[in-house]
Design a protein around this motif. Structure first.
Motif, PDB file in Angstrom:
ATOM      1  N   TYR A 106       0.841  -1.208   0.000  1.00 46.56           N
ATOM      2  CA  TYR A 106       0.000   0.000   0.000  1.00 46.56           C
ATOM      3  C   TYR A 106       0.872   1.252   0.000  1.00 46.56           C
ATOM      4  O   TYR A 106       0.561   2.243  -0.673  1.00 46.56           O
ATOM      5  CB  TYR A 106      -0.942  -0.002   1.203  1.00 46.56           C
ATOM      6  N   LEU A 107       1.972   1.209   0.783  1.00 46.19           N
ATOM      7  CA  LEU A 107       2.811   2.400   0.890  1.00 46.19           C
ATOM      8  C   LEU A 107       3.607   2.635  -0.393  1.00 46.19           C
ATOM      9  O   LEU A 107       3.946   3.776  -0.705  1.00 46.19           O
ATOM     10  CB  LEU A 107       3.720   2.295   2.115  1.00 46.19           C
ATOM     11  N   THR A 108       3.900   1.559  -1.140  1.00 44.59           N
ATOM     12  CA  THR A 108       4.521   1.740  -2.461  1.00 44.59           C
ATOM     13  C   THR A 108       3.596   2.569  -3.340  1.00 44.59           C
ATOM     14  O   THR A 108       4.010   3.547  -3.976  1.00 44.59           O
ATOM     15  CB  THR A 108       4.758   0.375  -3.146  1.00 44.59           C
ATOM     16  N   GLU A 109       2.310   2.179  -3.341  1.00 48.03           N
ATOM     17  CA  GLU A 109       1.322   2.863  -4.165  1.00 48.03           C
ATOM     18  C   GLU A 109       1.222   4.336  -3.765  1.00 48.03           C
ATOM     19  O   GLU A 109       1.229   5.224  -4.621  1.00 48.03           O
ATOM     20  CB  GLU A 109      -0.028   2.184  -3.942  1.00 48.03           C
ATOM     21  N   ILE A 110       1.141   4.598  -2.450  1.00 48.12           N
ATOM     22  CA  ILE A 110       0.993   5.980  -1.980  1.00 48.12           C
ATOM     23  C   ILE A 110       2.225   6.800  -2.360  1.00 48.12           C
ATOM     24  O   ILE A 110       2.113   7.914  -2.878  1.00 48.12           O
ATOM     25  CB  ILE A 110       0.763   6.011  -0.450  1.00 48.12           C
ATOM     26  N   GLN A 111       3.424   6.234  -2.114  1.00 52.53           N
ATOM     27  CA  GLN A 111       4.633   7.007  -2.387  1.00 52.53           C
ATOM     28  C   GLN A 111       4.870   7.175  -3.884  1.00 52.53           C
ATOM     29  O   GLN A 111       5.389   8.202  -4.326  1.00 52.53           O
ATOM     30  CB  GLN A 111       5.845   6.356  -1.709  1.00 52.53           C
ATOM     31  N   ARG A 112       4.463   6.174  -4.684  1.00 55.35           N
ATOM     32  CA  ARG A 112       4.605   6.313  -6.127  1.00 55.35           C
ATOM     33  C   ARG A 112       3.751   7.488  -6.619  1.00 55.35           C
ATOM     34  O   ARG A 112       4.179   8.298  -7.429  1.00 55.35           O
ATOM     35  CB  ARG A 112       4.170   5.029  -6.828  1.00 55.35           C
ATOM     36  N   ALA A 113       2.528   7.569  -6.062  1.00 57.68           N
ATOM     37  CA  ALA A 113       1.650   8.683  -6.436  1.00 57.68           C
ATOM     38  C   ALA A 113       2.299  10.008  -6.040  1.00 57.68           C
ATOM     39  O   ALA A 113       2.195  11.000  -6.765  1.00 57.68           O
ATOM     40  CB  ALA A 113       0.296   8.522  -5.762  1.00 57.68           C
ATOM     41  N   GLY A 114       2.994  10.010  -4.877  1.00 57.04           N
ATOM     42  CA  GLY A 114       3.671  11.229  -4.442  1.00 57.04           C
ATOM     43  C   GLY A 114       4.798  11.595  -5.396  1.00 57.04           C
ATOM     44  O   GLY A 114       4.962  12.756  -5.771  1.00 57.04           O
ATOM     45  N   PHE A 115       5.576  10.586  -5.801  1.00 57.92           N
ATOM     46  CA  PHE A 115       6.680  10.813  -6.750  1.00 57.92           C
ATOM     47  C   PHE A 115       6.151  11.458  -8.021  1.00 57.92           C
ATOM     48  O   PHE A 115       6.789  12.309  -8.621  1.00 57.92           O
ATOM     49  CB  PHE A 115       7.348   9.479  -7.120  1.00 57.92           C
ATOM     50  N   ALA A 116       4.949  11.015  -8.432  1.00 57.73           N
ATOM     51  CA  ALA A 116       4.391  11.492  -9.696  1.00 57.73           C
ATOM     52  C   ALA A 116       4.014  12.966  -9.627  1.00 57.73           C
ATOM     53  O   ALA A 116       3.853  13.608 -10.662  1.00 57.73           O
ATOM     54  CB  ALA A 116       3.181  10.654 -10.084  1.00 57.73           C
ATOM     55  N   ARG A 132      16.569  11.965  -2.309  1.00 53.64           N
ATOM     56  CA  ARG A 132      16.670  12.465  -0.933  1.00 53.64           C
ATOM     57  C   ARG A 132      16.524  13.993  -0.879  1.00 53.64           C
ATOM     58  O   ARG A 132      15.859  14.529   0.001  1.00 53.64           O
ATOM     59  CB  ARG A 132      18.033  12.053  -0.358  1.00 53.64           C
ATOM     60  N   LEU A 133      17.134  14.689  -1.844  1.00 52.97           N
ATOM     61  CA  LEU A 133      17.203  16.146  -1.738  1.00 52.97           C
ATOM     62  C   LEU A 133      16.107  16.862  -2.525  1.00 52.97           C
ATOM     63  O   LEU A 133      15.765  18.002  -2.210  1.00 52.97           O
ATOM     64  CB  LEU A 133      18.579  16.636  -2.209  1.00 52.97           C
ATOM     65  N   VAL A 134      15.570  16.210  -3.567  1.00 52.97           N
ATOM     66  CA  VAL A 134      14.571  16.900  -4.385  1.00 52.97           C
ATOM     67  C   VAL A 134      13.165  16.328  -4.168  1.00 52.97           C
ATOM     68  O   VAL A 134      12.224  17.046  -3.844  1.00 52.97           O
ATOM     69  CB  VAL A 134      14.938  16.833  -5.893  1.00 52.97           C
ATOM     70  N   ILE A 135      13.065  14.989  -4.322  1.00 60.07           N
ATOM     71  CA  ILE A 135      11.720  14.403  -4.287  1.00 60.07           C
ATOM     72  C   ILE A 135      11.136  14.402  -2.884  1.00 60.07           C
ATOM     73  O   ILE A 135      10.025  14.880  -2.654  1.00 60.07           O
ATOM     74  CB  ILE A 135      11.750  12.970  -4.866  1.00 60.07           C
ATOM     75  N   LEU A 136      11.896  13.847  -1.911  1.00 59.75           N
ATOM     76  CA  LEU A 136      11.324  13.671  -0.579  1.00 59.75           C
ATOM     77  C   LEU A 136      10.838  14.973   0.065  1.00 59.75           C
ATOM     78  O   LEU A 136       9.736  15.017   0.595  1.00 59.75           O
ATOM     79  CB  LEU A 136      12.292  12.914   0.337  1.00 59.75           C
ATOM     80  N   PRO A 137      11.649  16.054   0.027  1.00 60.11           N
ATOM     81  CA  PRO A 137      11.138  17.300   0.640  1.00 60.11           C
ATOM     82  C   PRO A 137       9.819  17.754   0.002  1.00 60.11           C
ATOM     83  O   PRO A 137       8.957  18.309   0.671  1.00 60.11           O
ATOM     84  CB  PRO A 137      12.250  18.317   0.344  1.00 60.11           C
ATOM     85  N   HIS A 138       9.683  17.471  -1.312  1.00 55.86           N
ATOM     86  CA  HIS A 138       8.452  17.808  -2.025  1.00 55.86           C
ATOM     87  C   HIS A 138       7.269  17.016  -1.488  1.00 55.86           C
ATOM     88  O   HIS A 138       6.224  17.556  -1.162  1.00 55.86           O
ATOM     89  CB  HIS A 138       8.612  17.424  -3.499  1.00 55.86           C
ATOM     90  N   VAL A 139       7.472  15.662  -1.474  1.00 58.24           N
ATOM     91  CA  VAL A 139       6.316  14.797  -1.271  1.00 58.24           C
ATOM     92  C   VAL A 139       5.934  14.681   0.202  1.00 58.24           C
ATOM     93  O   VAL A 139       4.815  14.284   0.497  1.00 58.24           O
ATOM     94  CB  VAL A 139       6.543  13.385  -1.860  1.00 58.24           C
ATOM     95  N   VAL A 140       6.848  15.031   1.121  1.00 54.05           N
ATOM     96  CA  VAL A 140       6.527  14.886   2.541  1.00 54.05           C
ATOM     97  C   VAL A 140       5.243  15.637   2.861  1.00 54.05           C
ATOM     98  O   VAL A 140       4.346  15.137   3.520  1.00 54.05           O
ATOM     99  CB  VAL A 140       7.701  15.386   3.392  1.00 54.05           C
ATOM    100  N   LYS A 141       5.116  16.813   2.301  1.00 54.28           N
ATOM    101  CA  LYS A 141       3.938  17.631   2.600  1.00 54.28           C
ATOM    102  C   LYS A 141       2.679  17.047   1.960  1.00 54.28           C
ATOM    103  O   LYS A 141       1.633  16.973   2.594  1.00 54.28           O
ATOM    104  CB  LYS A 141       4.155  19.055   2.081  1.00 54.28           C
ATOM    105  N   THR A 142       2.821  16.615   0.693  1.00 50.26           N
ATOM    106  CA  THR A 142       1.656  16.055   0.004  1.00 50.26           C
ATOM    107  C   THR A 142       1.210  14.744   0.638  1.00 50.26           C
ATOM    108  O   THR A 142       0.029  14.453   0.715  1.00 50.26           O
ATOM    109  CB  THR A 142       2.002  15.741  -1.474  1.00 50.26           C
TER     110      THR A 142
END
Lengths: 224, 229
Positions: free
Chosen positions: A104-114, A136-146
């Motif tokens: 489930y978390l793969t699905e959620i995080q993949r959607a975040g990556f997108a 680590r430096l570009v994607i994660l800071p972005h998706v943490v909030k979403t």
């Protein structure tokens, strides 16, 4: 026939049950943490991996999200010992819940990556960042909030899901309810108290998550 | 791989076992169908009730909100056991399938009430106001204005919920409802290798759930409307 509810016989077990509630929270937390790691690897593999890896991750997600968690744990619980791997009930349940959560978390995080704009990834590549660096430096800071809200939602669902650990004899909240029930035979009282304890438990978890979200990530979530 | 599994396969793949598993799978489907139908009707009613105005219905609105907020925070297993023991208080024997169906319906009503509520909330307040100006009654507004716009928002999560439900009914095996998971346990107790029994059960769940997932995705594309205003 009349039945008188007698909560008095159960209330002296309250501390015992509350301790079980903490075990439930801990089990959910461990499975969530493991699932987050699996999910992050899965989302990376699904987004950036070669075709074979993408297919493999997709098969894992589709299989685990389309079969019941209970049966997955049954499978592990009975099959692993035959293959010579002996796990305690807690370990077996934790393994099953982690694998399930990972899907489930793969699905959620993949959607975040997108949701990360293509241009930012190109910029990271132009700056010579490696894949792990750009994650680590570009994607994660972005998706943490979403992702904070859907992820905390998933955690609450997992806290409720831990109750099936009782089926395998783990002494978390529902498991302890089984023990108290066997001692007092006050079934309706025991399970209504335990139901109320789950409500309190998830309310505390929701509240804590929304406070953390607000302080650390500036995410505003509806509290209820 | 434990020895003897391969040799067991011909003995496992009999008409009798297949019929047993398929019959159990039909009970899983029936249980989730009951939950879905009751859930959408009762949940829809609660969601509509929560949109009403006026003092007369205020206590009912409060009860509806309380029900939705509380039952979404109790694990299905606990609800199931509570229904199981509470129905025995009356002193009469209730069929196990009925106990499973009641527990499933209690939970699905709470979740679907929340999904429908979100759908109703997605319709802009101006729509309600203009309907009021056009002198529509509450039911007319719902039937002619709100529901036609809300259902495409409700459908995808509701469908996802039905699929989740198909899997959650596995817990009904714990009170003895002979659905798919229970059948797997029974075959396991009869001495078949767990790889075969639970493997078959997993595959059957997958065979029921995956087509529904694909159908849900198709529906989502079909009903998705351009959202511009």
């Amino acid at each position: 026939m009349t039945y008188t509810l007698q909560f008095g016989q159960v209330t002296r077990y309250l501390p015992f049950l509350a301790e079980g509630g903490l075990i439930s929270l801990a089990l959910a937390f461990l499975a969530f943490a493991g699932g987050m790691v699996l999910g992050l690897l899965g989302a990376m593999g699904r987004t950036f991996g070669p075709r074979a890896v993408q297919r493999g991750v997709q098969a894992y997600v589709v299989f685990f999200t389309n079969t019941p968690q209970l049966v997955q744990i049954y499978f592990l619980f009975f099959v692993l010992p035959e293959a010579g791997i002996l796990l305690s009930p807690f370990q077996a349940v934790l393994l099953g819940m982690t694998l399930n959560a990972g899907a489930y978390l793969t699905e959620i995080q993949r959607a975040g990556f997108a949701t990360v704009p293509r241009g930012e990834l190109d910029a990271a590549e132009t700056l010579g960042m490696s894949l792990t660096q750009s994650v680590r430096l570009v994607i994660l800071p972005h998706v943490v909030k979403t992702l904070y809200a859907p992820l905390s939602n998933q955690y609450i669902i997992m806290v409720l899901g831990t109750s099936m650990a009782a089926v395998f004899g783990v002494e978390e909240l529902t498991g302890r309810a089984f023990s108290v029930n066997a001692e007092t035979f006050r079934s309706v009282e025991v399970f209504s108290i335990v139901g109320a304890m789950y409500i309190v438990l998830t309310l505390i978890a929701t509240l804590a998550l929304s406070v953390v979200g607000r302080l650390m990530f500036r995410v505003r979530m509806p509290t209820l | 791989m434990p020895h003897g599994v391969i040799e067991q396969i011909p003995r496992f793949l009999t008409w009798y076992n297949a019929a047993f598993l398929l019959r159990a799978a039909s009970f899983t489907l029936a249980l989730s169908a009951v939950g879905s139908v009751v859930g959408i009707l009762a949940g829809g009613a609660i969601a509509v009730l929560r949109r009403t105005r006026g003092w007369a219905l205020a206590p009912l609105r409060g009860l509806g909100t309380l029900y939705v907020e509380l039952f979404r925070r109790i694990p299905f297993l606990v609800t199931l056991l509570l229904v199981f023991y509470a129905t025995q208080l009356g002193g009469y024997d209730m069929p196990l399938f009925a106990i499973g169906a009641i527990a499933v319906s209690l939970i699905s009503t709470a979740y679907l009430a929340e999904i429908v509520r979100a759908g109703l909330a997605s319709v802009h307040p101006n729509q309600w106001h203009s309907a009021a100006v056009a002198n529509f009654s509450f039911m007319q507004t719902l039937r002619l204005v709100v529901i036609p716009q809300a259902w495409s928002v409700v459908l995808p999560p509701a469908f996802g919920f039905f699929i989740m439900f198909l899997k959650d009914t596995a817990l009904a095996s714990q009170v003895g409802v002979v659905e798919l998971t229970y059948a797997g346990k029974t075959l396991n107790n009869r001495g078949f290798a767990p790889v075969l029994t639970f493997g078959a059960v997993l595959l059957l769940y997958f065979a029921m759930s995956y087509p529904l997932t694909l159908l849900g995705r198709r529906l989502e594309v079909l009903v998705a409307r351009p959202r511009h205003r």
